[in-house]
Design an enzyme around this catalytic site. Sequence first.
Site, PDB file in Angstrom:
ATOM      1  N   VAL A  12       0.746  -1.329  -0.125  1.00  0.00           N
ATOM      2  CA  VAL A  12      -0.038  -0.036  -0.114  1.00  0.00           C
ATOM      3  C   VAL A  12       1.203   1.300   0.018  1.00  0.00           C
ATOM      4  O   VAL A  12       0.692   2.262  -0.824  1.00  0.00           O
ATOM      5  CB  VAL A  12      -1.207  -0.061   1.082  1.00  0.00           C
ATOM      6  N   VAL A 127     -12.130  -0.223   4.069  1.00  0.00           N
ATOM      7  CA  VAL A 127     -13.324  -1.130   3.646  1.00  0.00           C
ATOM      8  C   VAL A 127     -13.357  -0.982   2.165  1.00  0.00           C
ATOM      9  O   VAL A 127     -13.462  -0.082   1.536  1.00  0.00           O
ATOM     10  CB  VAL A 127     -14.655  -0.597   4.245  1.00  0.00           C
ATOM     11  N   GLY A 129     -11.216  -1.673  -0.335  1.00  0.00           N
ATOM     12  CA  GLY A 129     -10.091  -1.081  -1.220  1.00  0.00           C
ATOM     13  C   GLY A 129     -10.383   0.027  -2.008  1.00  0.00           C
ATOM     14  O   GLY A 129     -10.476   1.226  -1.443  1.00  0.00           O
ATOM     15  N   GLY A 182      -1.214 -15.624  -4.989  1.00  0.00           N
ATOM     16  CA  GLY A 182      -0.868 -14.517  -4.291  1.00  0.00           C
ATOM     17  C   GLY A 182      -2.171 -13.741  -3.712  1.00  0.00           C
ATOM     18  O   GLY A 182      -1.875 -12.881  -3.188  1.00  0.00           O
ATOM     19  N   GLU A 185      -3.116 -15.214   2.000  1.00  0.00           N
ATOM     20  CA  GLU A 185      -1.562 -15.259   2.785  1.00  0.00           C
ATOM     21  C   GLU A 185      -1.348 -16.683   3.015  1.00  0.00           C
ATOM     22  O   GLU A 185      -2.287 -17.603   2.875  1.00  0.00           O
ATOM     23  CB  GLU A 185      -1.638 -14.657   4.057  1.00  0.00           C
ATOM     24  N   ASP A 196     -11.197 -10.801   9.050  1.00  0.00           N
ATOM     25  CA  ASP A 196     -11.279  -9.367   8.109  1.00  0.00           C
ATOM     26  C   ASP A 196     -12.449  -8.920   7.784  1.00  0.00           C
ATOM     27  O   ASP A 196     -12.673  -7.633   7.935  1.00  0.00           O
ATOM     28  CB  ASP A 196     -10.222  -9.681   6.797  1.00  0.00           C
ATOM     29  N   LYS A 200     -14.393  -5.199   8.824  1.00  0.00           N
ATOM     30  CA  LYS A 200     -14.956  -4.101   7.926  1.00  0.00           C
ATOM     31  C   LYS A 200     -16.384  -3.768   8.259  1.00  0.00           C
ATOM     32  O   LYS A 200     -16.808  -2.825   7.990  1.00  0.00           O
ATOM     33  CB  LYS A 200     -14.848  -4.626   6.303  1.00  0.00           C
ATOM     34  N   GLY A 297      -5.172  -4.469  -3.396  1.00  0.00           N
ATOM     35  CA  GLY A 297      -4.117  -4.396  -4.413  1.00  0.00           C
ATOM     36  C   GLY A 297      -3.601  -2.837  -4.390  1.00  0.00           C
ATOM     37  O   GLY A 297      -4.162  -2.127  -3.738  1.00  0.00           O
TER      38      GLY A 297
HETATM   39  N1  HSE Z   1      -6.995  -9.860   2.601  1.00  0.00           N
HETATM   40  C1  HSE Z   1      -8.051  -9.024   2.364  1.00  0.00           C
HETATM   41  C2  HSE Z   1      -9.005  -9.464   1.141  1.00  0.00           C
HETATM   42  C3  HSE Z   1      -7.312  -7.599   1.622  1.00  0.00           C
HETATM   43  O1  HSE Z   1      -8.857 -10.602   0.794  1.00  0.00           O
HETATM   44  O2  HSE Z   1      -9.790  -8.698   0.823  1.00  0.00           O
HETATM   45  C4  HSE Z   1      -7.936  -6.046   1.691  1.00  0.00           C
HETATM   46  O3  HSE Z   1      -8.614  -5.984   2.815  1.00  0.00           O
END
Ligand code: HSE
Length: 402
Positions: A12, A127, A129, A182, A185, A196, A200, A297
Amino acid sequence: MTNIAILGFGVVGGGVADLITNNSYQVARLGGDDIRIKYILDLRDFPDSPFADRVVHDFDIILSDNEVDCVIEAMGGSHPAYEYTVAALKAGKSVITSNKEVVARFGDEFLALARENGVCYRFEAAVGGGIPVISPMISCVGQNKIREVRGILNGTTNYILTKMFSFGASFEESLKDAQDKGYAERNPDADVLGIDACRKIAILTALVSGELLPTDRIHTEGITSIRKEDVLNAAKVGLSIKLLGRCVIGDKGMQVMVAPFMLGSDSPLSSVSGVYNAVEIIGEPIGNVMFYGQGAGAGATASAVVGDLMQIMRSGRSYAEPVWTRGTDGICNFADFEARQYIAICGADRGAVEKVFGSAQVISEGEETAFITGIISEKTAQEGIKSLERLGATVKSRIRLI
Ligand code: HSE
């Protein structure tokens, strides 16, 4: 000249530096001023980077430099992001973050500190991206009676579920593919367990209610227990499965959750595939509004971060600043949440299902019996499952419908 410091030179932070440099004309035109990246804080050195000369290793250099107007926190995690954010706001520097973890845990405190110090705290990238959703929620939809905010808030799990549907692949095979590409993780827990997405939906809920819920009060399920058989059963009756964050606002309060849901093709969220994210807001009189785009991204996230910077440069605190309190007053008991339920069992047949749930839509029979109930509460679903178990059934899956 607006001077900024970027904390963290990963995906980022690097994306933000690139966007500001590559789109300097657009950025200066929109922000009304040139931007200088004065510092980049990271533990590492980047000798081959065009920004090598801005890299520092000591946050105090940034904090004590009165020329720095704005700090962009792109470190991730709670600490030291929390301490750096507090210090920067107290020092009269605006802070922008892409870090949903720190916003979901401490957003109320940061917004109050920004208010006290006459600076801004912004988190559009936290939230969805690159999707502009926070800013429109603050400034464009608040006049409505919001009934629900729901969304596909995690690209990794949406990619995995899309793969399972497209190729009949298992969760494990699809996760491995996401890791190879990719998207996921090596330790995928935060994504696949719904953590995650939970952060959000906590942020989106605070935007509609003003109340920042502790994430442990949000009912959270991931996608690890979704099986090939569930995907096939859903497809048989024209449904897809999506991991949704939902904040449903009823007369008695809010029900906030992250869980897989089965959706019909009439839902606009059902066609959101791969790593894409979408947020749907339902309110009166606005109706349904959907925001869609890339949820992660370097480029997409940097777009949201730099968008926040442009707003601060143009409007400062004259932009509507949210006020959040931390609490749980607005939530009601998840046991009362009502939905149709898909349940797959083995060891008992249609007769047992009808005995417990009355009429149900049976969608598969054989080794397993899979069926969809009418609208029932969580409490009723759990009691029904216990009754089925007493009749000899083993429950293989349960997924709610929307
Ligand atoms: N790991 C998160 C996703 C990244 O897959 O959406 C963005 O917050």
